[in-house]
Design a protein around this motif. Sequence first.
Motif, PDB file in Angstrom:
ATOM      1  N   LYS A 163      -3.776  -9.136   2.822  1.00 43.64           N
ATOM      2  CA  LYS A 163      -4.217 -10.141   3.787  1.00 43.64           C
ATOM      3  C   LYS A 163      -3.024 -10.886   4.396  1.00 43.64           C
ATOM      4  CE  LYS A 163      -7.692 -13.672   4.379  1.00 43.64           C
ATOM      5  NZ  LYS A 163      -8.847 -14.309   3.773  1.00 43.64           N
ATOM      6  N   PHE A 164      -1.987 -11.091   3.585  1.00 44.66           N
ATOM      7  CA  PHE A 164      -0.845 -11.870   4.052  1.00 44.66           C
ATOM      8  C   PHE A 164       0.406 -11.024   4.303  1.00 44.66           C
ATOM      9  CE2 PHE A 164      -3.537 -14.829   1.681  1.00 44.66           C
ATOM     10  CZ  PHE A 164      -3.804 -15.721   2.700  1.00 44.66           C
ATOM     11  N   ALA A 165       0.280  -9.716   4.230  1.00 45.50           N
ATOM     12  CA  ALA A 165       1.420  -8.842   4.515  1.00 45.50           C
ATOM     13  C   ALA A 165       1.674  -8.826   6.028  1.00 45.50           C
ATOM     14  CB  ALA A 165       1.158  -7.435   3.997  1.00 45.50           C
ATOM     15  N   PRO A 166       2.918  -8.955   6.453  1.00 44.41           N
ATOM     16  CA  PRO A 166       3.202  -9.032   7.892  1.00 44.41           C
ATOM     17  C   PRO A 166       3.178  -7.686   8.610  1.00 44.41           C
ATOM     18  CG  PRO A 166       5.236  -9.206   6.655  1.00 44.41           C
ATOM     19  CD  PRO A 166       4.119  -9.172   5.646  1.00 44.41           C
ATOM     20  N   GLN A 167       3.144  -6.580   7.881  1.00 46.03           N
ATOM     21  CA  GLN A 167       3.203  -5.264   8.516  1.00 46.03           C
ATOM     22  C   GLN A 167       1.909  -4.967   9.279  1.00 46.03           C
ATOM     23  OE1 GLN A 167       3.877  -5.732   5.254  1.00 46.03           O
ATOM     24  NE2 GLN A 167       6.014  -5.149   4.993  1.00 46.03           N
ATOM     25  N   GLY A 168       2.035  -4.188  10.336  1.00 43.24           N
ATOM     26  CA  GLY A 168       0.886  -3.829  11.151  1.00 43.24           C
ATOM     27  C   GLY A 168      -0.088  -2.913  10.437  1.00 43.24           C
ATOM     28  N   ALA A 169       0.418  -2.120   9.506  1.00 43.10           N
ATOM     29  CA  ALA A 169      -0.439  -1.173   8.789  1.00 43.10           C
ATOM     30  C   ALA A 169      -1.260  -1.847   7.696  1.00 43.10           C
ATOM     31  CB  ALA A 169       0.414  -0.070   8.169  1.00 43.10           C
ATOM     32  N   SER A 170      -1.025  -3.116   7.441  1.00 48.57           N
ATOM     33  CA  SER A 170      -1.734  -3.779   6.344  1.00 48.57           C
ATOM     34  C   SER A 170      -3.214  -3.988   6.666  1.00 48.57           C
ATOM     35  CB  SER A 170      -1.073  -5.106   5.989  1.00 48.57           C
ATOM     36  OG  SER A 170      -1.103  -5.979   7.091  1.00 48.57           O
ATOM     37  N   GLU A 171      -3.563  -4.162   7.940  1.00 48.28           N
ATOM     38  CA  GLU A 171      -4.970  -4.377   8.299  1.00 48.28           C
ATOM     39  C   GLU A 171      -5.840  -3.142   8.027  1.00 48.28           C
ATOM     40  OE1 GLU A 171      -7.789  -5.528  12.116  1.00 48.28           O
ATOM     41  OE2 GLU A 171      -5.608  -5.654  12.309  1.00 48.28           O
ATOM     42  N   PRO A 172      -5.436  -1.935   8.477  1.00 51.48           N
ATOM     43  CA  PRO A 172      -6.268  -0.773   8.150  1.00 51.48           C
ATOM     44  C   PRO A 172      -6.318  -0.474   6.655  1.00 51.48           C
ATOM     45  CG  PRO A 172      -4.467  -0.139   9.625  1.00 51.48           C
ATOM     46  CD  PRO A 172      -4.373  -1.602   9.406  1.00 51.48           C
ATOM     47  N   VAL A 173      -5.239  -0.732   5.927  1.00 54.24           N
ATOM     48  CA  VAL A 173      -5.240  -0.493   4.482  1.00 54.24           C
ATOM     49  C   VAL A 173      -6.141  -1.516   3.793  1.00 54.24           C
ATOM     50  CG1 VAL A 173      -3.813  -0.391   2.399  1.00 54.24           C
ATOM     51  CG2 VAL A 173      -2.970   0.596   4.523  1.00 54.24           C
ATOM     52  N   TYR A 174      -6.164  -2.754   4.292  1.00 54.67           N
ATOM     53  CA  TYR A 174      -7.063  -3.786   3.771  1.00 54.67           C
ATOM     54  C   TYR A 174      -8.518  -3.334   3.901  1.00 54.67           C
ATOM     55  CZ  TYR A 174      -9.277  -8.396   3.255  1.00 54.67           C
ATOM     56  OH  TYR A 174     -10.055  -9.445   2.835  1.00 54.67           O
ATOM     57  N   LYS A 175      -8.870  -2.839   5.088  1.00 52.35           N
ATOM     58  CA  LYS A 175     -10.228  -2.365   5.324  1.00 52.35           C
ATOM     59  C   LYS A 175     -10.557  -1.175   4.426  1.00 52.35           C
ATOM     60  CE  LYS A 175     -10.666  -3.821  10.119  1.00 52.35           C
ATOM     61  NZ  LYS A 175     -10.897  -3.372  11.511  1.00 52.35           N
ATOM     62  N   LEU A 176      -9.557  -0.348   4.173  1.00 51.07           N
ATOM     63  CA  LEU A 176      -9.763   0.825   3.331  1.00 51.07           C
ATOM     64  C   LEU A 176     -10.029   0.423   1.883  1.00 51.07           C
ATOM     65  CD1 LEU A 176      -9.706   3.908   3.576  1.00 51.07           C
ATOM     66  CD2 LEU A 176      -7.325   3.822   2.901  1.00 51.07           C
ATOM     67  N   VAL A 177      -9.306  -0.570   1.374  1.00 50.21           N
ATOM     68  CA  VAL A 177      -9.536  -1.048   0.007  1.00 50.21           C
ATOM     69  C   VAL A 177     -10.916  -1.689  -0.092  1.00 50.21           C
ATOM     70  CG1 VAL A 177      -8.745  -2.662  -1.773  1.00 50.21           C
ATOM     71  CG2 VAL A 177      -7.086  -1.317  -0.507  1.00 50.21           C
ATOM     72  N   GLU A 178     -11.307  -2.452   0.927  1.00 49.12           N
ATOM     73  CA  GLU A 178     -12.657  -3.026   0.942  1.00 49.12           C
ATOM     74  C   GLU A 178     -13.716  -1.934   0.911  1.00 49.12           C
ATOM     75  OE1 GLU A 178     -12.818  -5.554   4.416  1.00 49.12           O
ATOM     76  OE2 GLU A 178     -12.794  -7.328   3.145  1.00 49.12           O
ATOM     77  N   SER A 179     -13.483  -0.873   1.656  1.00 44.30           N
ATOM     78  CA  SER A 179     -14.416   0.254   1.684  1.00 44.30           C
ATOM     79  C   SER A 179     -14.504   0.928   0.322  1.00 44.30           C
ATOM     80  CB  SER A 179     -13.982   1.256   2.745  1.00 44.30           C
ATOM     81  OG  SER A 179     -14.820   2.372   2.743  1.00 44.30           O
ATOM     82  N   ALA A 180     -13.366   1.068  -0.347  1.00 49.71           N
ATOM     83  CA  ALA A 180     -13.362   1.682  -1.677  1.00 49.71           C
ATOM     84  C   ALA A 180     -14.129   0.817  -2.675  1.00 49.71           C
ATOM     85  CB  ALA A 180     -11.925   1.904  -2.146  1.00 49.71           C
ATOM     86  N   ILE A 181     -14.023  -0.506  -2.548  1.00 50.81           N
ATOM     87  CA  ILE A 181     -14.774  -1.411  -3.420  1.00 50.81           C
ATOM     88  C   ILE A 181     -16.274  -1.242  -3.169  1.00 50.81           C
ATOM     89  CG2 ILE A 181     -15.286  -3.846  -3.898  1.00 50.81           C
ATOM     90  CD1 ILE A 181     -12.303  -4.419  -3.328  1.00 50.81           C
ATOM     91  N   ALA A 182     -16.664  -1.164  -1.897  1.00 51.27           N
ATOM     92  CA  ALA A 182     -18.071  -0.963  -1.560  1.00 51.27           C
ATOM     93  C   ALA A 182     -18.566   0.386  -2.083  1.00 51.27           C
ATOM     94  CB  ALA A 182     -18.262  -1.044  -0.052  1.00 51.27           C
TER      95      ALA A 182
END
Length: 132
Positions: free
Chosen positions: A38-57
Motif C-alpha cells: 500500500k505504501f510502496a512507491p513503485q508503480g508495480a505495487s498497485e497491481p501486485v496489491y490487487k493480486l494479493v487481495e485476489s489470492a486472499i479472496a
Amino acid sequence: MVESIARVRHIRVTPMKARRVVNLIRGKQAMEALAILKFAPQGASEPVYKLVESAIANAKVKADKDNSYLDEQDLFVSAAFVDEGTTLKRFQPRAQGRAFQILKRSSHITVVLSTPDVVEASAQGSKKAGKK
C-alpha cells in the motif's frame, strides 16, 4: 491447510520492475504484505496489491468450499514470482530515415498464499521422498 493461487497475465509492467516489488513481500504474512504494498512507491505495487487481495479472496472461497475455518492472519506468501510476458515491438522514426525500436515489455505475476500447515506437510513429503 489452504493454498490459493492468483495470477495476472500480460500486465504492462516490465518484469525487472515487478520483481523489485514482489521481492518485498515474499515470505511475509498476507496482511503485512498488503501494508507494505500500500505504501510502496513503485508503480508495480498497485497491481501486485490487487493480486494479493485476489489470492486472499481465493483462499476464503476455497476454505468455504472445503467447510474449513480460515483466519486471514494465518495466510502468508509462500511463493511469488514474475515471468516475462509478451513484448510489443514498436518503432520510432529517427533522423535520416532510420527507425528506432521500442520494446514494450509485459509480465506474468503469480502469488501463492498458504497456511503454515500446508508448508509443513509438503516439506515432510519431500523429506520422505529423499530417504528412499
